[in-house]
Design an enzyme around this catalytic site. Sequence first.
Site, PDB file in Angstrom:
ATOM      1  N   SER A   1       0.857  -1.325  -0.077  1.00  0.00           N
ATOM      2  CA  SER A   1      -0.159   0.014   0.055  1.00  0.00           C
ATOM      3  C   SER A   1       0.842   1.199  -0.042  1.00  0.00           C
ATOM      4  CB  SER A   1      -0.868   0.048   1.187  1.00  0.00           C
ATOM      5  OG  SER A   1      -1.936   1.095   1.259  1.00  0.00           O
TER       6      SER A   1
ATOM      7  N   HIS B   1      -2.248   7.097  -4.907  1.00  0.00           N
ATOM      8  CA  HIS B   1      -2.496   5.966  -3.903  1.00  0.00           C
ATOM      9  C   HIS B   1      -2.554   5.010  -4.739  1.00  0.00           C
ATOM     10  CE1 HIS B   1      -5.616   3.173  -2.478  1.00  0.00           C
ATOM     11  NE2 HIS B   1      -4.837   3.135  -1.550  1.00  0.00           N
TER      12      HIS B   1
ATOM     13  N   VAL C   1      -2.417  -3.347  -3.390  1.00  0.00           N
ATOM     14  CA  VAL C   1      -2.609  -4.562  -3.986  1.00  0.00           C
ATOM     15  C   VAL C   1      -2.616  -5.623  -2.872  1.00  0.00           C
ATOM     16  CG1 VAL C   1      -2.168  -4.098  -6.625  1.00  0.00           C
ATOM     17  CG2 VAL C   1      -0.186  -4.797  -4.892  1.00  0.00           C
ATOM     18  N   ARG C   2      -3.444  -6.248  -2.844  1.00  0.00           N
ATOM     19  CA  ARG C   2      -3.390  -7.099  -1.458  1.00  0.00           C
ATOM     20  C   ARG C   2      -3.867  -8.585  -1.822  1.00  0.00           C
ATOM     21  NH1 ARG C   2      -7.201  -3.221  -1.890  1.00  0.00           N
ATOM     22  NH2 ARG C   2      -9.295  -3.826  -1.810  1.00  0.00           N
TER      23      ARG C   2
ATOM     24  N   HIS D   1     -20.239  12.217   2.916  1.00  0.00           N
ATOM     25  CA  HIS D   1     -20.700  13.302   3.578  1.00  0.00           C
ATOM     26  C   HIS D   1     -20.732  14.585   2.827  1.00  0.00           C
ATOM     27  CE1 HIS D   1     -16.522  12.993   4.448  1.00  0.00           C
ATOM     28  NE2 HIS D   1     -16.628  14.292   5.011  1.00  0.00           N
TER      29      HIS D   1
ATOM     30  N   GLY E   1      -3.243  -3.374  13.795  1.00  0.00           N
ATOM     31  CA  GLY E   1      -1.971  -3.159  12.746  1.00  0.00           C
ATOM     32  C   GLY E   1      -0.946  -2.147  13.519  1.00  0.00           C
TER      33      GLY E   1
END
Length: 309
Positions: free
Chosen positions: A90, A104, A107-108, A173, A257
């Site tokens: 990330s 940004h 990949v996971r 929002h 984490g």
Amino acid sequence: MDVPAVRSYLAGLQESIVLRLAAIDGGPFLRDAWERPEGGGGVSRLIEDGQVLERGGVNFSDVRGTALPPSATASRPELAGRAWQAMGVSLVVHPRNPHAPTAHMNVRMFVATRDGAAPVWWFGGGMDLTPYYGYDEDAIHFHRACRDAVAPFGAELHARWKKACDDYFLLRHRREPRGVGGIFFDDLADGGFDRCFAILRSVGDAFVPAYAPILERRKDLAYGELERDFQAYRRGRYVEFNLVWDRGTLFGLQSNGRTEAILMSMPPVAKWRYDWRPAPGTPEARLYERYLVPRDWADESTAGLPARG
């Protein structure tokens, strides 16, 4: 399912991206290896106050747990309570120059396990671009790189994943896009492991060609206090999204984490004003009128664009 191959690819991807960004900036990235008490760990690579990059972070993580947190099972309630492994790269890049956009990429891979049941795996990822001062050629280049990355795997993927990106990177929002978008996919398991892993690699490998030319084109453009002030104001929107809506941030915090790695995506300087509006006809107003609206940038023509930068 070849989990070691995914891990090896992701570790190499982190290194290759760091080398390219460091070459553009001219300064080194710090290396912070860490371990997670519940299992696994990772390596954070970070640069702050560089010549080009005011802040940039490229994280690799491979973490494990005994029960998937709520953010990971919202769309998969049948997996609640399963042991899990998550690995990924990330990154967020915040350039100093307001004419250079924030970028940004993530990949996971996830694996959920339970005694007596076959492992359940899936991939996810994507990339998106957040300009402060918009340039058509930058948006077109970035979106075409995203389109080309997924084109070999199906002509329909880019349109679907572009829309998913527009829908996801939205400050609900405020009813306002975070930037010009890109591609976003999740829960990818269609077509088998080899196909999905190939898609992951294609997206990961596309980031540097998609972003580096834009950063190099914009990093030395002239700017003043007005542009820096507007950049800080728009960075406030980036903070809002990451803290209110981003599922990756929520997963990291819910899974205990490493907080420093999770929040490295935050810009170093951000501002908020009450009900501020840009003056009509200004470059700041143009951001809202042309770039903070969904467009099919990959299909836009570059003919007749002014030579800027």
